[in-house]
Design an enzyme around this catalytic site. Structure first.
Site, PDB file in Angstrom:
ATOM      1  N   ASP A   9       0.891  -1.167   0.000  1.00  0.00           N
ATOM      2  CA  ASP A   9       0.000   0.000   0.000  1.00  0.00           C
ATOM      3  C   ASP A   9       0.932   1.221   0.000  1.00  0.00           C
ATOM      4  O   ASP A   9       0.990   1.974   0.932  1.00  0.00           O
ATOM      5  CB  ASP A   9      -0.960  -0.017   1.188  1.00  0.00           C
ATOM      6  CG  ASP A   9      -0.265  -0.050   2.534  1.00  0.00           C
ATOM      7  OD1 ASP A   9       0.967  -0.285   2.585  1.00  0.00           O
ATOM      8  OD2 ASP A   9      -0.934   0.176   3.544  1.00  0.00           O
ATOM      9  N   ASP A  14       6.645   1.493   2.542  1.00  0.00           N
ATOM     10  CA  ASP A  14       6.715   0.493   1.477  1.00  0.00           C
ATOM     11  C   ASP A  14       7.685   0.902   0.371  1.00  0.00           C
ATOM     12  O   ASP A  14       8.177   0.050  -0.363  1.00  0.00           O
ATOM     13  CB  ASP A  14       5.335   0.223   0.898  1.00  0.00           C
ATOM     14  CG  ASP A  14       4.453  -0.551   1.871  1.00  0.00           C
ATOM     15  OD1 ASP A  14       5.000  -1.126   2.826  1.00  0.00           O
ATOM     16  OD2 ASP A  14       3.237  -0.579   1.670  1.00  0.00           O
TER      17      ASP A  14
END
Length: 108
Positions: A9, A14
């Site tokens: 996400d 990330d």
């Protein structure tokens, strides 16, 4: 080299995962699911990150745009409005694949 698919996400945390995965594994693809910020922003973040690090060959696959169960709560207060600390980066030229993330995971 170990092969991986990174389910993401994509916000700032990330982005680091993409950087590390591309360095230490053969990154077969990045899949995007609802999470940290607006879904379309997550897609843009992943595409830009891969371009920025010279991994244009790593495909991005679109997955679920909302949680299967429960309510979706984004966390812009943690990652900034764009998920990247409000960094004003250029639009990516890379585009996501047409194949759905689940199909890509099964195929890969």
């Amino acid at each position: 080299m170990r092969k991986v698919i990174l389910d993401s996400d994509t916000a700032s945390d990330d982005t680091i995962a993409i950087l590390l995965a591309s360095r230490y594994f053969q990154l077969l693809g990045v899949t995007i699911v609802a999470g940290n910020v607006n879904y379309n922003q997550e897609v843009k973040n992943a595409l830009f990150t891969l371009e920025y690090i010279g991994k244009q060959d790593v495909p991005v696959y679109l997955g679920s745009q909302r949680p299967i169960l429960g309510n979706w709560r984004t966390v812009e207060e943690v990652h900034g409005n764009n998920g990247m600390g409000d960094w004003d980066y250029p639009e990516p030229t890379k585009r996501p694949e047409k194949e759905h993330a689940i199909d890509a995971i099964l195929r890969l």
